[in-house]
Scaffold this motif. Sequence first.
Motif, PDB file in Angstrom:
ATOM      1  N   MET A  35       0.822  -1.204   0.000  1.00 29.85           N
ATOM      2  CA  MET A  35       0.000   0.000   0.000  1.00 29.85           C
ATOM      3  C   MET A  35       0.860   1.259   0.000  1.00 29.85           C
ATOM      4  N   PHE A  36       1.942   1.241   0.760  1.00 28.14           N
ATOM      5  CA  PHE A  36       2.849   2.394   0.782  1.00 28.14           C
ATOM      6  C   PHE A  36       3.459   2.615  -0.599  1.00 28.14           C
ATOM      7  N   ILE A  37       3.861   1.531  -1.275  1.00 25.13           N
ATOM      8  CA  ILE A  37       4.441   1.646  -2.611  1.00 25.13           C
ATOM      9  C   ILE A  37       3.449   2.272  -3.575  1.00 25.13           C
ATOM     10  N   TRP A  38       2.224   1.789  -3.586  1.00 21.64           N
ATOM     11  CA  TRP A  38       1.227   2.313  -4.524  1.00 21.64           C
ATOM     12  C   TRP A  38       0.880   3.766  -4.207  1.00 21.64           C
ATOM     13  N   CYS A  39       0.751   4.090  -2.932  1.00 26.03           N
ATOM     14  CA  CYS A  39       0.440   5.474  -2.558  1.00 26.03           C
ATOM     15  C   CYS A  39       1.595   6.410  -2.899  1.00 26.03           C
ATOM     16  N   PHE A  40       2.817   5.979  -2.621  1.00 23.78           N
ATOM     17  CA  PHE A  40       3.992   6.804  -2.915  1.00 23.78           C
ATOM     18  C   PHE A  40       4.117   7.057  -4.414  1.00 23.78           C
ATOM     19  N   CYS A  41       3.997   5.994  -5.205  1.00 26.81           N
ATOM     20  CA  CYS A  41       4.113   6.136  -6.659  1.00 26.81           C
ATOM     21  C   CYS A  41       2.998   7.023  -7.214  1.00 26.81           C
ATOM     22  N   PHE A  42       1.797   6.853  -6.692  1.00 30.02           N
ATOM     23  CA  PHE A  42       0.679   7.679  -7.151  1.00 30.02           C
ATOM     24  C   PHE A  42       0.937   9.150  -6.843  1.00 30.02           C
ATOM     25  N   ALA A  43       1.391   9.449  -5.617  1.00 29.38           N
ATOM     26  CA  ALA A  43       1.599  10.840  -5.205  1.00 29.38           C
ATOM     27  C   ALA A  43       2.717  11.502  -6.011  1.00 29.38           C
ATOM     28  N   VAL A  44       3.846  10.814  -6.163  1.00 26.80           N
ATOM     29  CA  VAL A  44       4.981  11.406  -6.881  1.00 26.80           C
ATOM     30  C   VAL A  44       4.661  11.547  -8.369  1.00 26.80           C
ATOM     31  N   THR A  45       3.973  10.569  -8.941  1.00 29.29           N
ATOM     32  CA  THR A  45       3.593  10.661 -10.355  1.00 29.29           C
ATOM     33  C   THR A  45       2.633  11.821 -10.585  1.00 29.29           C
ATOM     34  N   LEU A  46       1.665  11.987  -9.684  1.00 28.39           N
ATOM     35  CA  LEU A  46       0.731  13.109  -9.798  1.00 28.39           C
ATOM     36  C   LEU A  46       1.475  14.434  -9.698  1.00 28.39           C
ATOM     37  N   LEU A  47       2.441  14.520  -8.773  1.00 29.88           N
ATOM     38  CA  LEU A  47       3.217  15.746  -8.616  1.00 29.88           C
ATOM     39  C   LEU A  47       4.049  16.039  -9.863  1.00 29.88           C
ATOM     40  N   SER A  48       4.700  15.000 -10.411  1.00 33.89           N
ATOM     41  CA  SER A  48       5.512  15.202 -11.620  1.00 33.89           C
ATOM     42  C   SER A  48       4.644  15.595 -12.812  1.00 33.89           C
ATOM     43  N   LEU A  49       3.443  15.046 -12.899  1.00 37.72           N
ATOM     44  CA  LEU A  49       2.531  15.420 -13.987  1.00 37.72           C
ATOM     45  C   LEU A  49       2.114  16.885 -13.876  1.00 37.72           C
ATOM     46  N   LEU A  50       1.822  17.346 -12.663  1.00 38.18           N
ATOM     47  CA  LEU A  50       1.463  18.747 -12.459  1.00 38.18           C
ATOM     48  C   LEU A  50       2.632  19.673 -12.790  1.00 38.18           C
ATOM     49  N   VAL A  51       3.842  19.245 -12.426  1.00 36.17           N
ATOM     50  CA  VAL A  51       5.033  20.044 -12.744  1.00 36.17           C
ATOM     51  C   VAL A  51       5.194  20.196 -14.251  1.00 36.17           C
ATOM     52  N   GLU A  52       4.965  19.116 -14.997  1.00 37.58           N
ATOM     53  CA  GLU A  52       5.097  19.178 -16.449  1.00 37.58           C
ATOM     54  C   GLU A  52       3.982  20.005 -17.078  1.00 37.58           C
ATOM     55  N   LEU A  53       2.756  19.851 -16.588  1.00 39.58           N
ATOM     56  CA  LEU A  53       1.640  20.610 -17.142  1.00 39.58           C
ATOM     57  C   LEU A  53       1.808  22.111 -16.919  1.00 39.58           C
ATOM     58  N   CYS A  54       2.363  22.469 -15.760  1.00 36.40           N
ATOM     59  CA  CYS A  54       2.613  23.884 -15.454  1.00 36.40           C
ATOM     60  C   CYS A  54       3.961  24.368 -15.987  1.00 36.40           C
ATOM     61  N   GLU A  55       4.739  23.440 -16.603  1.00 37.80           N
ATOM     62  CA  GLU A  55       6.052  23.755 -17.185  1.00 37.80           C
ATOM     63  C   GLU A  55       7.010  24.332 -16.145  1.00 37.80           C
ATOM     64  N   LEU A  56       6.882  23.879 -14.920  1.00 37.66           N
ATOM     65  CA  LEU A  56       7.784  24.338 -13.859  1.00 37.66           C
ATOM     66  C   LEU A  56       9.167  23.735 -13.989  1.00 37.66           C
ATOM     67  N   HIS A  57       9.270  22.576 -14.656  1.00 31.39           N
ATOM     68  CA  HIS A  57      10.561  21.900 -14.758  1.00 31.39           C
ATOM     69  C   HIS A  57      11.563  22.689 -15.594  1.00 31.39           C
ATOM     70  N   CYS A  73      12.428   4.201 -13.179  1.00 30.74           N
ATOM     71  CA  CYS A  73      13.130   2.922 -12.969  1.00 30.74           C
ATOM     72  C   CYS A  73      12.881   2.403 -11.560  1.00 30.74           C
ATOM     73  N   PHE A  74      12.995   3.294 -10.590  1.00 26.20           N
ATOM     74  CA  PHE A  74      12.750   2.907  -9.206  1.00 26.20           C
ATOM     75  C   PHE A  74      11.300   2.455  -9.015  1.00 26.20           C
ATOM     76  N   SER A  75      10.356   3.196  -9.574  1.00 29.39           N
ATOM     77  CA  SER A  75       8.942   2.857  -9.415  1.00 29.39           C
ATOM     78  C   SER A  75       8.606   1.538 -10.091  1.00 29.39           C
ATOM     79  N   ALA A  76       9.212   1.292 -11.260  1.00 29.02           N
ATOM     80  CA  ALA A  76       8.981   0.015 -11.936  1.00 29.02           C
ATOM     81  C   ALA A  76       9.433  -1.148 -11.065  1.00 29.02           C
ATOM     82  N   LEU A  77      10.574  -0.968 -10.401  1.00 30.55           N
ATOM     83  CA  LEU A  77      11.109  -2.038  -9.560  1.00 30.55           C
ATOM     84  C   LEU A  77      10.247  -2.262  -8.321  1.00 30.55           C
ATOM     85  N   VAL A  78       9.873  -1.184  -7.618  1.00 31.62           N
ATOM     86  CA  VAL A  78       9.122  -1.362  -6.376  1.00 31.62           C
ATOM     87  C   VAL A  78       7.702  -1.860  -6.657  1.00 31.62           C
TER      88      VAL A  78
END
Length: 284
Positions: A35-57, A73-78
Amino acid sequence: MGYFFRLLQLLSTCVALSLVASESAWNADVSNWSMFIWCFCFAVTLLSLLVELCELHKSFSWSWDNFLITYTCFSALVCLSASIMYPIIYLQMLSYGTQRNHAIAATAFSCIASVAYAMDAVWTCVKTSEPFCSFIGLLKKLEITVACGIFAFISNTFLYTHQPALEWCVAVYSICFILGVISLLRQRCDCHKSLPSSRFVLGQTVLAVLLYTTAAVLWPLYQINEQFGGNPQRSNDVSCGAGYSVCIWDQQLAVAILTAINLLIYVVDLVISASRSEALPEGS
């Protein structure tokens, strides 16, 4: 294509954790970890998507593509580890019914998330201009990431201190990890210009393949084979008797699986490095 992979990752991790949470099927250590893995991956992926949509990167001083490759790579493994450990340890203990069906569906969506993250890493490598974001660079990062997963499981010294052969396996993991980190650091500074980079990488990969081959044989031999003092069945491990918690046998199995995965990655790395070395002119 990148947004498609992000949305697929969000959907699969969200569905996986929702299916398990809806039936309260995470009342154990291993399912808590999943559950921690799925929640962590979901949260970080959502954050990275928002960063890209807002072009903050674009305002970052470091490479966004390099971060994405490392993270995917890390998320694929976990997610892959959750897809393996959750059904092996927890699913078999559930009786047939809604709770078991939800657990099976969650495992399937966790596998989908693993594939989505892996494809995202490859796609980012293909489209980026980063010098070390080639396929070889991706393999190097995967090797280090898998080694980190192995170290997480062998943090329990009781797994290997009773056998010199198992201590050798731990030494193999450490040596290959250090060499991999050195290879990454050499690509981040000018020191690689004064050394035959292709030959160094090829020699390092050959050594890693040889060392990991010994570990891939010795670890399961001394941990699972009864003739060498191993335990072939989970039910025979007294530490697996209390609830659904991850016991010593589970950790031994996880290390064996990760060792085989990393050996396969090193073999692929060796084949590609050897072909590249032959294509270079003499003296490169």
